[in-house]
Write a protein that holds these residues in place. Structure first.
Motif, PDB file in Angstrom:
ATOM      1  N   GLY A  36     -34.427  -2.179  74.589  1.00  0.00           N
ATOM      2  CA  GLY A  36     -35.878  -2.312  74.459  1.00  0.00           C
ATOM      3  C   GLY A  36     -36.399  -1.803  73.130  1.00  0.00           C
ATOM      4  O   GLY A  36     -37.402  -2.310  72.609  1.00  0.00           O
ATOM      5  N   ILE A  37     -35.734  -0.789  72.562  1.00  0.00           N
ATOM      6  CA  ILE A  37     -36.158  -0.245  71.265  1.00  0.00           C
ATOM      7  C   ILE A  37     -36.045  -1.323  70.194  1.00  0.00           C
ATOM      8  O   ILE A  37     -36.975  -1.533  69.406  1.00  0.00           O
ATOM      9  CB  ILE A  37     -35.310   0.975  70.878  1.00  0.00           C
ATOM     10  CG1 ILE A  37     -35.443   2.081  71.927  1.00  0.00           C
ATOM     11  CG2 ILE A  37     -35.709   1.496  69.495  1.00  0.00           C
ATOM     12  CD1 ILE A  37     -34.491   3.241  71.714  1.00  0.00           C
ATOM     13  N   ALA A  38     -34.914  -2.018  70.162  1.00  0.00           N
ATOM     14  CA  ALA A  38     -34.702  -3.062  69.163  1.00  0.00           C
ATOM     15  C   ALA A  38     -35.708  -4.191  69.325  1.00  0.00           C
ATOM     16  O   ALA A  38     -36.275  -4.685  68.339  1.00  0.00           O
ATOM     17  CB  ALA A  38     -33.277  -3.606  69.270  1.00  0.00           C
ATOM     18  N   GLY A  83     -28.922   3.147  65.927  1.00  0.00           N
ATOM     19  CA  GLY A  83     -28.470   1.806  65.558  1.00  0.00           C
ATOM     20  C   GLY A  83     -29.434   0.728  66.022  1.00  0.00           C
ATOM     21  O   GLY A  83     -29.773  -0.195  65.270  1.00  0.00           O
ATOM     22  N   SER A  84     -29.901   0.849  67.265  1.00  0.00           N
ATOM     23  CA  SER A  84     -30.820  -0.140  67.825  1.00  0.00           C
ATOM     24  C   SER A  84     -32.162  -0.127  67.093  1.00  0.00           C
ATOM     25  O   SER A  84     -32.715  -1.182  66.767  1.00  0.00           O
ATOM     26  CB  SER A  84     -31.035   0.148  69.313  1.00  0.00           C
ATOM     27  OG  SER A  84     -31.934  -0.764  69.883  1.00  0.00           O
ATOM     28  N   ALA A  85     -32.683   1.065  66.830  1.00  0.00           N
ATOM     29  CA  ALA A  85     -33.964   1.187  66.143  1.00  0.00           C
ATOM     30  C   ALA A  85     -33.887   0.619  64.727  1.00  0.00           C
ATOM     31  O   ALA A  85     -34.776  -0.127  64.288  1.00  0.00           O
ATOM     32  CB  ALA A  85     -34.400   2.649  66.095  1.00  0.00           C
ATOM     33  N   LEU A  91     -34.407  -6.075  60.890  1.00  0.00           N
ATOM     34  CA  LEU A  91     -34.410  -7.514  61.150  1.00  0.00           C
ATOM     35  C   LEU A  91     -35.829  -8.032  61.360  1.00  0.00           C
ATOM     36  O   LEU A  91     -36.164  -9.142  60.942  1.00  0.00           O
ATOM     37  CB  LEU A  91     -33.539  -7.825  62.373  1.00  0.00           C
ATOM     38  CG  LEU A  91     -32.037  -7.591  62.206  1.00  0.00           C
ATOM     39  CD1 LEU A  91     -31.309  -7.828  63.524  1.00  0.00           C
ATOM     40  CD2 LEU A  91     -31.470  -8.504  61.113  1.00  0.00           C
ATOM     41  N   GLY A  92     -36.662  -7.216  62.011  1.00  0.00           N
ATOM     42  CA  GLY A  92     -38.042  -7.627  62.233  1.00  0.00           C
ATOM     43  C   GLY A  92     -38.803  -7.799  60.929  1.00  0.00           C
ATOM     44  O   GLY A  92     -39.514  -8.791  60.730  1.00  0.00           O
ATOM     45  N   ALA A  93     -38.659  -6.834  60.026  1.00  0.00           N
ATOM     46  CA  ALA A  93     -39.354  -6.925  58.737  1.00  0.00           C
ATOM     47  C   ALA A  93     -38.892  -8.142  57.946  1.00  0.00           C
ATOM     48  O   ALA A  93     -39.702  -8.847  57.332  1.00  0.00           O
ATOM     49  CB  ALA A  93     -39.119  -5.646  57.928  1.00  0.00           C
ATOM     50  N   GLN A  94     -37.598  -8.408  57.991  1.00  0.00           N
ATOM     51  CA  GLN A  94     -37.080  -9.556  57.249  1.00  0.00           C
ATOM     52  C   GLN A  94     -37.577 -10.862  57.860  1.00  0.00           C
ATOM     53  O   GLN A  94     -37.909 -11.811  57.137  1.00  0.00           O
ATOM     54  CB  GLN A  94     -35.546  -9.526  57.254  1.00  0.00           C
ATOM     55  CG  GLN A  94     -34.911 -10.209  56.057  1.00  0.00           C
ATOM     56  CD  GLN A  94     -35.299  -9.568  54.724  1.00  0.00           C
ATOM     57  OE1 GLN A  94     -35.301  -8.359  54.569  1.00  0.00           O
ATOM     58  NE2 GLN A  94     -35.651 -10.405  53.758  1.00  0.00           N
ATOM     59  N   ALA A 164     -36.279  -6.967  50.260  1.00  0.00           N
ATOM     60  CA  ALA A 164     -35.144  -6.587  51.097  1.00  0.00           C
ATOM     61  C   ALA A 164     -34.706  -5.150  50.815  1.00  0.00           C
ATOM     62  O   ALA A 164     -34.455  -4.377  51.751  1.00  0.00           O
ATOM     63  CB  ALA A 164     -33.982  -7.555  50.877  1.00  0.00           C
ATOM     64  N   LEU A 165     -34.617  -4.794  49.549  1.00  0.00           N
ATOM     65  CA  LEU A 165     -34.173  -3.448  49.187  1.00  0.00           C
ATOM     66  C   LEU A 165     -35.116  -2.387  49.746  1.00  0.00           C
ATOM     67  O   LEU A 165     -34.686  -1.441  50.421  1.00  0.00           O
ATOM     68  CB  LEU A 165     -34.083  -3.317  47.664  1.00  0.00           C
ATOM     69  CG  LEU A 165     -33.838  -1.898  47.130  1.00  0.00           C
ATOM     70  CD1 LEU A 165     -32.484  -1.371  47.595  1.00  0.00           C
ATOM     71  CD2 LEU A 165     -33.942  -1.862  45.605  1.00  0.00           C
ATOM     72  N   TRP A 166     -36.409  -2.551  49.492  1.00  0.00           N
ATOM     73  CA  TRP A 166     -37.345  -1.499  49.850  1.00  0.00           C
ATOM     74  C   TRP A 166     -37.732  -1.497  51.315  1.00  0.00           C
ATOM     75  O   TRP A 166     -38.071  -0.448  51.873  1.00  0.00           O
ATOM     76  CB  TRP A 166     -38.590  -1.578  48.949  1.00  0.00           C
ATOM     77  CG  TRP A 166     -38.238  -1.221  47.546  1.00  0.00           C
ATOM     78  CD1 TRP A 166     -38.083  -2.071  46.491  1.00  0.00           C
ATOM     79  CD2 TRP A 166     -37.931   0.089  47.060  1.00  0.00           C
ATOM     80  NE1 TRP A 166     -37.706  -1.381  45.369  1.00  0.00           N
ATOM     81  CE2 TRP A 166     -37.606  -0.043  45.690  1.00  0.00           C
ATOM     82  CE3 TRP A 166     -37.907   1.357  47.629  1.00  0.00           C
ATOM     83  CZ2 TRP A 166     -37.260   1.029  44.896  1.00  0.00           C
ATOM     84  CZ3 TRP A 166     -37.569   2.440  46.829  1.00  0.00           C
ATOM     85  CH2 TRP A 166     -37.255   2.274  45.493  1.00  0.00           C
ATOM     86  N   GLN A 167     -37.633  -2.644  51.978  1.00  0.00           N
ATOM     87  CA  GLN A 167     -37.895  -2.626  53.414  1.00  0.00           C
ATOM     88  C   GLN A 167     -36.737  -1.958  54.152  1.00  0.00           C
ATOM     89  O   GLN A 167     -36.945  -1.295  55.176  1.00  0.00           O
ATOM     90  CB  GLN A 167     -38.169  -4.041  53.957  1.00  0.00           C
ATOM     91  CG  GLN A 167     -36.962  -4.951  54.139  1.00  0.00           C
ATOM     92  CD  GLN A 167     -36.380  -4.875  55.548  1.00  0.00           C
ATOM     93  OE1 GLN A 167     -36.783  -4.033  56.352  1.00  0.00           O
ATOM     94  NE2 GLN A 167     -35.421  -5.750  55.843  1.00  0.00           N
ATOM     95  N   VAL A 168     -35.524  -2.075  53.624  1.00  0.00           N
ATOM     96  CA  VAL A 168     -34.385  -1.372  54.214  1.00  0.00           C
ATOM     97  C   VAL A 168     -34.543   0.136  54.033  1.00  0.00           C
ATOM     98  O   VAL A 168     -34.355   0.915  54.985  1.00  0.00           O
ATOM     99  CB  VAL A 168     -33.050  -1.859  53.599  1.00  0.00           C
ATOM    100  CG1 VAL A 168     -31.903  -0.922  53.986  1.00  0.00           C
ATOM    101  CG2 VAL A 168     -32.742  -3.271  54.076  1.00  0.00           C
ATOM    102  N   ILE A 169     -34.902   0.555  52.833  1.00  0.00           N
ATOM    103  CA  ILE A 169     -35.096   1.978  52.575  1.00  0.00           C
ATOM    104  C   ILE A 169     -36.227   2.530  53.456  1.00  0.00           C
ATOM    105  O   ILE A 169     -36.075   3.544  54.147  1.00  0.00           O
ATOM    106  CB  ILE A 169     -35.407   2.227  51.087  1.00  0.00           C
ATOM    107  CG1 ILE A 169     -34.179   1.901  50.235  1.00  0.00           C
ATOM    108  CG2 ILE A 169     -35.849   3.678  50.856  1.00  0.00           C
ATOM    109  CD1 ILE A 169     -34.420   1.958  48.743  1.00  0.00           C
ATOM    110  N   GLY A 170     -37.374   1.863  53.444  1.00  0.00           N
ATOM    111  CA  GLY A 170     -38.495   2.312  54.250  1.00  0.00           C
ATOM    112  C   GLY A 170     -38.197   2.276  55.734  1.00  0.00           C
ATOM    113  O   GLY A 170     -38.570   3.192  56.482  1.00  0.00           O
ATOM    114  N   GLY A 171     -37.524   1.223  56.177  1.00  0.00           N
ATOM    115  CA  GLY A 171     -37.201   1.092  57.594  1.00  0.00           C
ATOM    116  C   GLY A 171     -36.272   2.186  58.081  1.00  0.00           C
ATOM    117  O   GLY A 171     -36.449   2.723  59.188  1.00  0.00           O
ATOM    118  N   LEU A 172     -35.281   2.532  57.292  1.00  0.00           N
ATOM    119  CA  LEU A 172     -34.341   3.582  57.693  1.00  0.00           C
ATOM    120  C   LEU A 172     -35.007   4.958  57.691  1.00  0.00           C
ATOM    121  O   LEU A 172     -34.775   5.766  58.600  1.00  0.00           O
ATOM    122  CB  LEU A 172     -33.127   3.582  56.761  1.00  0.00           C
ATOM    123  CG  LEU A 172     -32.184   2.374  56.897  1.00  0.00           C
ATOM    124  CD1 LEU A 172     -31.055   2.459  55.871  1.00  0.00           C
ATOM    125  CD2 LEU A 172     -31.606   2.287  58.302  1.00  0.00           C
TER     126      LEU A 172
END
Length: 229
Positions: A36-38, A83-85, A91-94, A164-172
């Protein structure tokens, strides 16, 4: 008196998901667990219809439920939650960015939600004021804005590699940070799950603070101009 409200207890007993409160992080976790988190984070960060979902409180509450011995409606695995979060948020941001590339402004124009349009305005201001990199990271921590900025970035032709680069950094930073904050609090405060509702309320309040500050700032800047007319 039970330590959790009725929706959580009902979900923990395996009742129909139809009874789940989509605005209650604990209820979502009790009913759907790690998967559900993912799903929730994917919808909140990738689909405009997910702007109302409780991303911040979901992550923090999930961290609390990972603490060994916590008396919540469900016990979760910390590695699986992280991992799920991360997967759902990234994936959602992309997906949101790709939707924006294919007509994000048109989709937004069809919406009658005042909150979505206000979020879009705030997202554009972030992009103009801070530039692509900083705005993409900061948007993760602002409800509604993190839903709208991703398709807006696509519609405004933000370079795909930059996004892609910054959404990964921000997302993590967002997902891992909030989950570990919940886990750390649960590990250091005995029986912290008994105070889940006020803690989650505080997390939601803190997450809404940037929007409140911005609204106050805007009203303050308008007043002198209106008075001079």
């Amino acid at each position: 008196m039970a330590p959790f409200p009725l929706p959580l207890a009902a979900a923990a007993q395996g009742l129909s998901p139809q009874a789940v409160n989509l605005l209650d992080a604990g209820s979502l976790l009790a009913a759907f667990g790690t998967l559900g988190i993912a799903v929730v984070l994917f919808a909140e960060t990738g689909l405009l219809i997910g702007f109302f979902l409780p991303g911040d409180s979901l992550l923090f509450t999930a961290g609390l439920f990972c603490v060994p011995g916590a008396h919540g409606p469900v016990h979760l695995s910390l590695p699986l939650v992280l991992g799920s979060a991360s997967a759902g948020a990234l994936l959602g941001a992309q997906a949101g960015y790709l939707i924006g590339r294919r007509g994000g402004r048109a989709l937004l124009a069809r919406s009658h939600s005042r909150k979505l349009h206000e979020g879009a305005q705030r997202a554009e201001e972030l992009l103009d004021r801070y530039g692509h990199a900083k705005a993409i990271v900061l948007a993760r921590f602002v409800p509604i804005v993190r839903t709208v900025l991703n398709p807006l970035a696509g519609a405004l032709d933000v370079p795909a590699r930059v996004f892609a680069l910054w959404q990964v950094i921000g997302g993590l930073v967002w997902t891992v940070g909030l989950v570990l904050a919940g886990y750390a609090l649960g590990s250091s405060v005995p029986d912290v799950d008994r105070y889940l509702l006020p803690i989650v309320a505080l997390v939601v309040l803190v997450s809404l603070t940037p929007l409140a500050v911005e609204m106050i700032r805007r009203r303050g800047s308008r007043t002198p101009n209106e008075g001079s007319r």
